[in-house]
Design a protein around this motif. Structure first.
Motif, PDB file in Angstrom:
ATOM      1  N   MET A  19      37.297  12.085   2.342  1.00  0.00           N
ATOM      2  CA  MET A  19      38.564  12.798   2.506  1.00  0.00           C
ATOM      3  C   MET A  19      39.676  11.789   2.792  1.00  0.00           C
ATOM      4  O   MET A  19      39.650  11.106   3.815  1.00  0.00           O
ATOM      5  N   ALA A  20      40.631  11.680   1.864  1.00  0.00           N
ATOM      6  CA  ALA A  20      41.639  10.622   1.953  1.00  0.00           C
ATOM      7  C   ALA A  20      43.060  11.152   1.837  1.00  0.00           C
ATOM      8  O   ALA A  20      43.954  10.453   1.372  1.00  0.00           O
ATOM      9  N   GLY A  21      43.288  12.382   2.284  1.00  0.00           N
ATOM     10  CA  GLY A  21      44.610  12.967   2.113  1.00  0.00           C
ATOM     11  C   GLY A  21      45.509  12.899   3.328  1.00  0.00           C
ATOM     12  O   GLY A  21      46.607  13.443   3.321  1.00  0.00           O
ATOM     13  N   GLY A  22      45.055  12.235   4.394  1.00  0.00           N
ATOM     14  CA  GLY A  22      45.824  12.217   5.634  1.00  0.00           C
ATOM     15  C   GLY A  22      47.122  11.443   5.522  1.00  0.00           C
ATOM     16  O   GLY A  22      47.293  10.596   4.644  1.00  0.00           O
TER      17      GLY A  22
ATOM     18  N   ALA B 225      48.205  14.796  -4.065  1.00  0.00           N
ATOM     19  CA  ALA B 225      48.773  14.418  -5.358  1.00  0.00           C
ATOM     20  C   ALA B 225      49.860  13.367  -5.204  1.00  0.00           C
ATOM     21  O   ALA B 225      50.085  12.559  -6.113  1.00  0.00           O
ATOM     22  N   THR B 226      50.522  13.326  -4.054  1.00  0.00           N
ATOM     23  CA  THR B 226      51.575  12.331  -3.825  1.00  0.00           C
ATOM     24  C   THR B 226      51.017  10.927  -3.667  1.00  0.00           C
ATOM     25  O   THR B 226      51.762   9.957  -3.731  1.00  0.00           O
ATOM     26  N   GLN B 227      49.697  10.820  -3.457  1.00  0.00           N
ATOM     27  CA  GLN B 227      49.063   9.518  -3.264  1.00  0.00           C
ATOM     28  C   GLN B 227      48.311   9.044  -4.504  1.00  0.00           C
ATOM     29  O   GLN B 227      47.543   8.077  -4.445  1.00  0.00           O
ATOM     30  N   ALA B 228      48.510   9.705  -5.628  1.00  0.00           N
ATOM     31  CA  ALA B 228      47.724   9.428  -6.833  1.00  0.00           C
ATOM     32  C   ALA B 228      47.838   7.968  -7.263  1.00  0.00           C
ATOM     33  O   ALA B 228      46.838   7.326  -7.611  1.00  0.00           O
ATOM     34  N   GLU B 229      49.036   7.411  -7.231  1.00  0.00           N
ATOM     35  CA  GLU B 229      49.228   6.054  -7.730  1.00  0.00           C
ATOM     36  C   GLU B 229      48.439   5.034  -6.917  1.00  0.00           C
ATOM     37  O   GLU B 229      47.693   4.213  -7.477  1.00  0.00           O
ATOM     38  N   VAL B 230      48.565   5.083  -5.595  1.00  0.00           N
ATOM     39  CA  VAL B 230      47.867   4.107  -4.766  1.00  0.00           C
ATOM     40  C   VAL B 230      46.366   4.373  -4.767  1.00  0.00           C
ATOM     41  O   VAL B 230      45.553   3.434  -4.739  1.00  0.00           O
ATOM     42  N   LEU B 231      45.951   5.640  -4.834  1.00  0.00           N
ATOM     43  CA  LEU B 231      44.523   5.949  -4.867  1.00  0.00           C
ATOM     44  C   LEU B 231      43.875   5.381  -6.117  1.00  0.00           C
ATOM     45  O   LEU B 231      42.811   4.743  -6.051  1.00  0.00           O
ATOM     46  N   GLU B 232      44.488   5.592  -7.275  1.00  0.00           N
ATOM     47  CA  GLU B 232      43.898   5.098  -8.518  1.00  0.00           C
ATOM     48  C   GLU B 232      43.905   3.576  -8.575  1.00  0.00           C
ATOM     49  O   GLU B 232      42.991   2.961  -9.141  1.00  0.00           O
ATOM     50  N   GLU B 233      44.901   2.962  -7.965  1.00  0.00           N
ATOM     51  CA  GLU B 233      44.954   1.507  -7.917  1.00  0.00           C
ATOM     52  C   GLU B 233      43.809   0.942  -7.078  1.00  0.00           C
ATOM     53  O   GLU B 233      43.236  -0.101  -7.411  1.00  0.00           O
ATOM     54  N   GLN B 234      43.446   1.642  -6.005  1.00  0.00           N
ATOM     55  CA  GLN B 234      42.437   1.116  -5.075  1.00  0.00           C
ATOM     56  C   GLN B 234      41.013   1.577  -5.389  1.00  0.00           C
ATOM     57  O   GLN B 234      40.074   1.114  -4.733  1.00  0.00           O
ATOM     58  N   THR B 235      40.835   2.454  -6.374  1.00  0.00           N
ATOM     59  CA  THR B 235      39.495   3.003  -6.630  1.00  0.00           C
ATOM     60  C   THR B 235      39.060   2.798  -8.081  1.00  0.00           C
ATOM     61  O   THR B 235      38.422   3.673  -8.674  1.00  0.00           O
ATOM     62  N   LYS B 236      39.377   1.644  -8.617  1.00  0.00           N
ATOM     63  CA  LYS B 236      39.002   1.376 -10.004  1.00  0.00           C
ATOM     64  C   LYS B 236      37.492   1.257 -10.182  1.00  0.00           C
ATOM     65  O   LYS B 236      36.993   1.273 -11.312  1.00  0.00           O
ATOM     66  N   MET B 237      36.766   1.144  -9.072  1.00  0.00           N
ATOM     67  CA  MET B 237      35.306   1.071  -9.139  1.00  0.00           C
ATOM     68  C   MET B 237      34.658   2.444  -9.318  1.00  0.00           C
ATOM     69  O   MET B 237      33.450   2.540  -9.540  1.00  0.00           O
TER      70      MET B 237
END
Length: 359
Positions: A9-12, A61-73
């Motif tokens: 859970m990473a929406g905080g 959804a507001t964190q999509a950019e940073v989430l996708e950048e950090q979870t390429k694995m």
């Protein structure tokens, strides 16, 4: 053993970590210790016993950019975005609907994204002990942290029957979940024994959890089924947005754990810190000979027991003890360590004053 799935859970919003924690890059995406973020450390921790194709992340959804950048694995389709935050029960229920398509009887481990856990082998053993209970007893399992002091910032779990048997890690039936206590009550819990801090880590068969949602939160269950029916369709985003915004905001503790009977606890004795504020970071970080911690360029003169972080440039602190100084971009925080919890009040005031450039 059933297939293991992990939900992180990473929406905080991480408001207590302002000014480093901002709207589009909250605490879980920060490298508080070392080069990787708290989220990346969490993924790595679970990758030791969970296939990466089975790791899901729910975020805003507001964190999509940073989430996708950090979870390429991870597979991109394993990133689930909430249109709005609705607390932990809808979040976990939505992810369970995803996992159910793969294996309804797979065991899901639910974890926050921002905990600091150092002795990962004991953590792994504790989680796998919980997975075994969830698999064999069709239970919903929480991992309880052995209290180190009478904390008032955590919920507690009271245990009942000891079911450890020949296992290496202690295990119990759960008597009840209790809300965050005052200091007097927390002290009584420690003296009485049998109470654990609620870590926010849960383990269950997907089917068992969804049965509990259907029983104790039937309205939410029906809404989640409607969302699930649109998975993979062009209308999914609109369906999710419309339905999810209308669901009740409720925690999994209130919605499920306080009502279900098949609740168990595995004792967690690994090093654990939920990093709730800059004070907790200071207490965890390495100190110099004057009790100071932090990173970045700083000169501390006649200063002790303080935490100083500099994003860019130099910070000089003279004649101040027990303070927190955090500089990030166009924002700087200075406070007494004892007031670290009040940082969220600054964020609230900035929001009220519509000073979004500092958020």
């Amino acid at each position: 053993m059933q297939d293991i799935y992990t939900l992180i859970m990473a929406g905080g919003s991480g408001t207590r970590f302002w000014p480093r924690s901002k709207t589009r890059k909250p605490k879980q995406y920060l490298n508080i210790f070392g080069d990787s973020s708290l989220l990346q450390d969490t993924i790595e921790r679970f990758s030791d016993f969970t296939a990466r194709d089975n790791i899901y992340i729910v975020s805003s959804a507001t964190q999509a950019e940073v989430l996708e950048e950090q979870t390429k694995m991870l597979p991109k389709e394993n990133l689930i975005y909430e249109p709005v935050g609705r607390n932990t029960l809808p979040c976990i229920g939505l992810a369970a609907m995803y996992a159910e398509r793969e294996n309804p009887d797979g065991v899901m481990v639910v974890s926050p994204s921002d905990h600091l856990i150092t002795n990962t082998e004991l953590f792994k053993d504790s989680v796998l002990a919980a997975v075994k209970i969830a698999d064999e007893r069709n239970g919903i399992v929480t991992i309880g942290i052995t209290p180190a002091y009478p904390a008032t910032g955590y919920g507690y779990v009271q245990t009942a029957e000891d079911i450890t048997g020949e296992e290496n890690i202690r295990q119990f039936k759960v008597e009840r979940f209790v809300e965050k206590p005052n200091e007097e009550t927390a002290t009584e819990y420690l003296e009485q024994g049998g109470f654990y801090w609620n870590s926010g880590l849960f383990v269950f068969k997907v089917s068992v959890f969804l049965d509990a949602v259907q029983k104790f939160a039937p309205g939410l269950y029906a809404d989640l089924r409607k969302i699930q029916a649109d998975f993979g369709r062009p209308t999914y985003a609109q369906t999710l947005d419309t339905i999810y915004r209308a669901v009740k905001s409720i925690s999994v503790d209130y919605g499920i754990m306080e009502h279900a009977q098949n609740i168990y606890l595995v004792e967690g004795n690994f090093d654990w810190n939920d990093l709730g504020s800059w004070e907790s970071v200071y207490l965890t970080d390495k100190k110099d000979e004057n009790g100071n911690a932090g990173s970045g360029e700083a000169i501390l003169e006649n200063t002790k027991n303080s935490y100083v972080y500099s994003d860019k440039g130099m910070i000089a602190v003279i004649g101040l003890d027990d303070v927190i100084v955090v500089q990030d971009g166009n924002t700087t925080l200075v406070c007494k360590r004892e007031n670290a919890e009040d940082v969220k009040k600054i964020v609230e005031r900035l929001k009220a004053q519509k000073k979004d450039q500092y958020l």
